[in-house]
Motif scaffolding. Structure first.
Motif, PDB file in Angstrom:
ATOM      1  N   CYS A   1      -3.204  -8.911  -2.248  1.00  0.00           N
ATOM      2  CA  CYS A   1      -3.087  -7.747  -1.344  1.00  0.00           C
ATOM      3  C   CYS A   1      -4.089  -7.854  -0.205  1.00  0.00           C
ATOM      4  O   CYS A   1      -3.757  -7.583   0.956  1.00  0.00           O
TER       5      CYS A   1
ATOM      6  N   SER B   1      -3.005  -8.227   3.694  1.00  0.00           N
ATOM      7  CA  SER B   1      -3.404  -7.184   4.634  1.00  0.00           C
ATOM      8  C   SER B   1      -4.174  -7.780   5.818  1.00  0.00           C
ATOM      9  O   SER B   1      -3.924  -7.447   6.980  1.00  0.00           O
TER      10      SER B   1
ATOM     11  N   ARG C   1      -3.002  -7.797   9.762  1.00  0.00           N
ATOM     12  CA  ARG C   1      -3.826  -7.222  10.835  1.00  0.00           C
ATOM     13  C   ARG C   1      -4.012  -8.219  11.982  1.00  0.00           C
ATOM     14  O   ARG C   1      -4.264  -7.843  13.112  1.00  0.00           O
TER      15      ARG C   1
ATOM     16  N   LEU D   1     -10.000  -1.804   3.849  1.00  0.00           N
ATOM     17  CA  LEU D   1      -9.192  -1.316   2.730  1.00  0.00           C
ATOM     18  C   LEU D   1      -9.970  -0.326   1.854  1.00  0.00           C
ATOM     19  O   LEU D   1      -9.545  -0.014   0.742  1.00  0.00           O
TER      20      LEU D   1
ATOM     21  N   CYS E   1      -8.542   2.610  -0.136  1.00  0.00           N
ATOM     22  CA  CYS E   1      -7.819   2.423  -1.410  1.00  0.00           C
ATOM     23  C   CYS E   1      -8.624   2.920  -2.603  1.00  0.00           C
ATOM     24  O   CYS E   1      -8.109   3.002  -3.721  1.00  0.00           O
TER      25      CYS E   1
ATOM     26  N   ARG F   1      -1.483  -2.046  -2.980  1.00  0.00           N
ATOM     27  CA  ARG F   1      -0.084  -2.428  -2.684  1.00  0.00           C
ATOM     28  C   ARG F   1       0.533  -1.456  -1.673  1.00  0.00           C
ATOM     29  O   ARG F   1       1.249  -1.882  -0.764  1.00  0.00           O
TER      30      ARG F   1
ATOM     31  N   ALA G   1      -1.071   0.271   0.558  1.00  0.00           N
ATOM     32  CA  ALA G   1      -1.698   0.036   1.872  1.00  0.00           C
ATOM     33  C   ALA G   1      -1.071  -1.182   2.534  1.00  0.00           C
ATOM     34  O   ALA G   1      -0.770  -1.169   3.734  1.00  0.00           O
ATOM     35  N   VAL G   2      -0.855  -2.247   1.749  1.00  0.00           N
ATOM     36  CA  VAL G   2      -0.316  -3.480   2.314  1.00  0.00           C
ATOM     37  C   VAL G   2       1.123  -3.291   2.763  1.00  0.00           C
ATOM     38  O   VAL G   2       1.513  -3.700   3.858  1.00  0.00           O
ATOM     39  N   SER G   3       1.935  -2.638   1.906  1.00  0.00           N
ATOM     40  CA  SER G   3       3.364  -2.555   2.235  1.00  0.00           C
ATOM     41  C   SER G   3       3.603  -1.639   3.433  1.00  0.00           C
ATOM     42  O   SER G   3       4.642  -1.731   4.075  1.00  0.00           O
TER      43      SER G   3
ATOM     44  N   GLN H   1       1.817  -1.754   6.109  1.00  0.00           N
ATOM     45  CA  GLN H   1       1.356  -2.420   7.349  1.00  0.00           C
ATOM     46  C   GLN H   1       2.515  -3.131   8.060  1.00  0.00           C
ATOM     47  O   GLN H   1       3.345  -3.784   7.395  1.00  0.00           O
TER      48      GLN H   1
ATOM     49  N   VAL I   1       4.441  -6.850   7.120  1.00  0.00           N
ATOM     50  CA  VAL I   1       4.389  -7.234   5.695  1.00  0.00           C
ATOM     51  C   VAL I   1       5.686  -6.837   4.997  1.00  0.00           C
ATOM     52  O   VAL I   1       6.167  -5.719   5.141  1.00  0.00           O
TER      53      VAL I   1
END
Ligand SMILES: Cc1cc2nc3c(=O)[nH]c(=O)nc-3n(C[C@H](O)[C@H](O)[C@H](O)COP(=O)(O)OP(=O)(O)OC[C@H]3O[C@@H](n4cnc5c(N)ncnc54)[C@H](O)[C@@H]3O)c2cc1C
Length: 435
Positions: free
Chosen positions: A17, A21, A25, A61, A64, A91, A93-95, A97, A100
């Motif tokens: 993750c 991320s 970015r 992050l 989180c 997860r 936060a990443v999805s 962005q 992603v």
């Protein structure tokens, strides 16, 4: 179906993750493949050291840690929590962005270019589906401790001398709430920390040979009742007894594995898939997050405009050596601390006692070892300084206790102690120096 991404990340755990991320970015297109997106329910990765919290801030992050009852620990700078809740936040936060794609699928094998040998992606299968191939300029193998894809690319195999057995205590009356506890010097090392307002995790290290003698889970519960309950603070004992009686008892292998320098083009291996140490110091997530931060720096578009560039392989050489700056200390410390405290060698038992007296002497002896454990001081030379200072302190303490007649035997014992101290750091040091 075939696709082409800048990066394909196998595993949406801590390192996967964080790397996905960071790449997103930087404007990269990233596919993350995770075999199960359900909230994880594991007894690992529940204490994030202060150095790991700092890395989370660096990776943008830190949010989180919100909304999961993360308990401040270790001088209120580290955090402890339910691992699954933290990973679910990562997860999410990443999805969210741009750039992603998070896909629930299992990576079956890495795809290679027959001509160059480079890894070019992975064959993955979704539940009930047929295998599909996904292509990317760079594949990040972040599939963790039980990776079954790394074997072709890693020189060493994980080994585990012991397992951590975990129980969850409800409303444990900790003498110092919000502090993480390490109970050492009474046989099996024990860790204890709050993972929410009402729940406290206790992890008990049981060597494999002891488990072989115990044989059953019921015997493990009896062992904890008889051997471990008396070693925890009296106020915690009722909650522990209750957990032994009716709680879920789970175990995980305490694997260790030195890192291998990756020489395969198109591939990066961070986190536990590449390097593990005994979890007694709770350093794994901190190292995994620092791996992500270093990779993002080394592979930033300013240095490497395209992840397909051969320059990536050169940066991987840098990655292998530069990560030692923050991974060598936790690797050596965890192995040395574990070997010191499970040893039955009389010389090392003297050093165990010396260690405890040394840190009890006050802030001047305790502060820096705590920062090293917390991932805030990464310099291995400071670690050796304290380690050998403790060895000398233990020898001095022993010599002060004896009568003159026993001096020759005590001097001999001191030489043995120093030799044993060198022996327990020697192996992890040589592991770190491997090419
Ligand atoms: C008993 C124990 C206690 C620990 N306690 C701590 C602690 O308190 N603090 C700490 O910092 N560290 C601790 N650790 C270590 C920590 O858990 C790890 O260092 C950390 O989780 C490593 O992160 P990772 O991203 O490399 O792997 P992981 O977090 O394990 O992530 C790997 C991910 O890959 C996925 N995956 C695996 N194979 C595939 C596949 N083929 N296809 C798709 N997805 C796949 C998995 O589902 C998982 O989501 C502990 C370890 C143990 C064993």
């Amino acid at each position: 179906m075939t696709s082409k991404y800048d990066a394909l990340v196998v595993g949406a755990g801590i390192s996967g993750c964080a790397i996905a991320s960071a790449f997103a970015r930087q404007g990269r297109h990233v596919l993350v493949v995770e075999r199960s997106l359900r909230e994880l329910d594991r007894i690992v990765g529940e204490l994030l050291q202060p150095g790991g919290v700092a890395a989370l801030f660096q990776l943008e992050l830190a949010h989180c840690l919100r909304g999961i009852e993360a308990t401040p620990a270790e001088r209120r700078v580290g955090r402890s929590f339910h691992h699954g809740r933290f990973v679910s936040n990562l997860r999410a936060a990443v999805s969210s962005q741009p750039g992603v794609t998070l896909l629930e699928a299992t990576a079956l094998e890495l795809l290679r270019d027959d001509r160059t040998g480079a890894v070019v992606g992975a064959a993955c299968v979704r539940s009930g589906g047929i295998p599909e191939k996904y292509y990317a300029s760079l594949t990040v193998l972040a599939d963790g401790a039980s990776s079954n894809l790394r074997s072709r690319y890693a020189r060493d195999r994980p080994t585990a001398r012991s397992h951590f057995w975990g129980l969850e205590m409800l409303d444990a009356d900790l003498p110092h709430p919000r502090y993480a506890y390490g109970i050492l010097g009474v046989g099996s090392p024990v860790l204890m920390y709050q993972i929410s307002a009402r729940e406290t995790r206790i992890l008990i290290d049981i060597p494999n040979e002891v488990y072989c003698q115990l044989g059953t889970r019921k015997s493990v519960r009896d062992y904890i009742r008889q051997r471990i309950v008396p070693t925890v603070p009296p106020s915690v004992q009722p909650s522990l007894r209750q957990a032994i009686k009716s709680g879920r008892l789970r175990s995980m292998p305490n694997s260790q594995m030195p890192s291998t320098r990756n020489k395969t083009p198109g591939l990066v291996i961070p986190g536990d898939a590449s390097n593990m140490r005994h979890p007694v110091t709770g350093a794994g997530m901190t190292v995994a997050l620092k791996d992500a931060a270093l990779l993002a720096e080394l592979l930033s578009p300013a240095r490497v405009p395209s992840l397909a560039d051969i320059q990536v392989l050169r940066e991987m050489r840098r990655f292998h050596w530069q990560r030692k700056a923050y991974s060598a200390s936790p690797n050596i410390l965890a192995q040395a601390l574990y070997l010191l405290f499970v040893s039955e060698d009389p010389a090392l038992i003297i050093m165990q006692q010396g260690f405890i007296r040394y840190v009890q002497e006050g802030e001047q002896n305790f502060a820096e070892p705590a920062w090293i454990t917390g991932g805030l001081v990464d310099d291995p030379l400071r670690l050796f300084y304290h380690f050998f200072k403790i060895a000398i302190y233990s020898i001095r303490f022993q010599l002060q206790q004896i009568v003159w007649l026993k001096l020759p035997a005590a001097l001999f014992q001191s030489v043995l102690l120093f030799g044993s101290a060198i022996a327990i750091v020697w192996r992890p040091i040589t592991d770190e120096l491997q090419l």
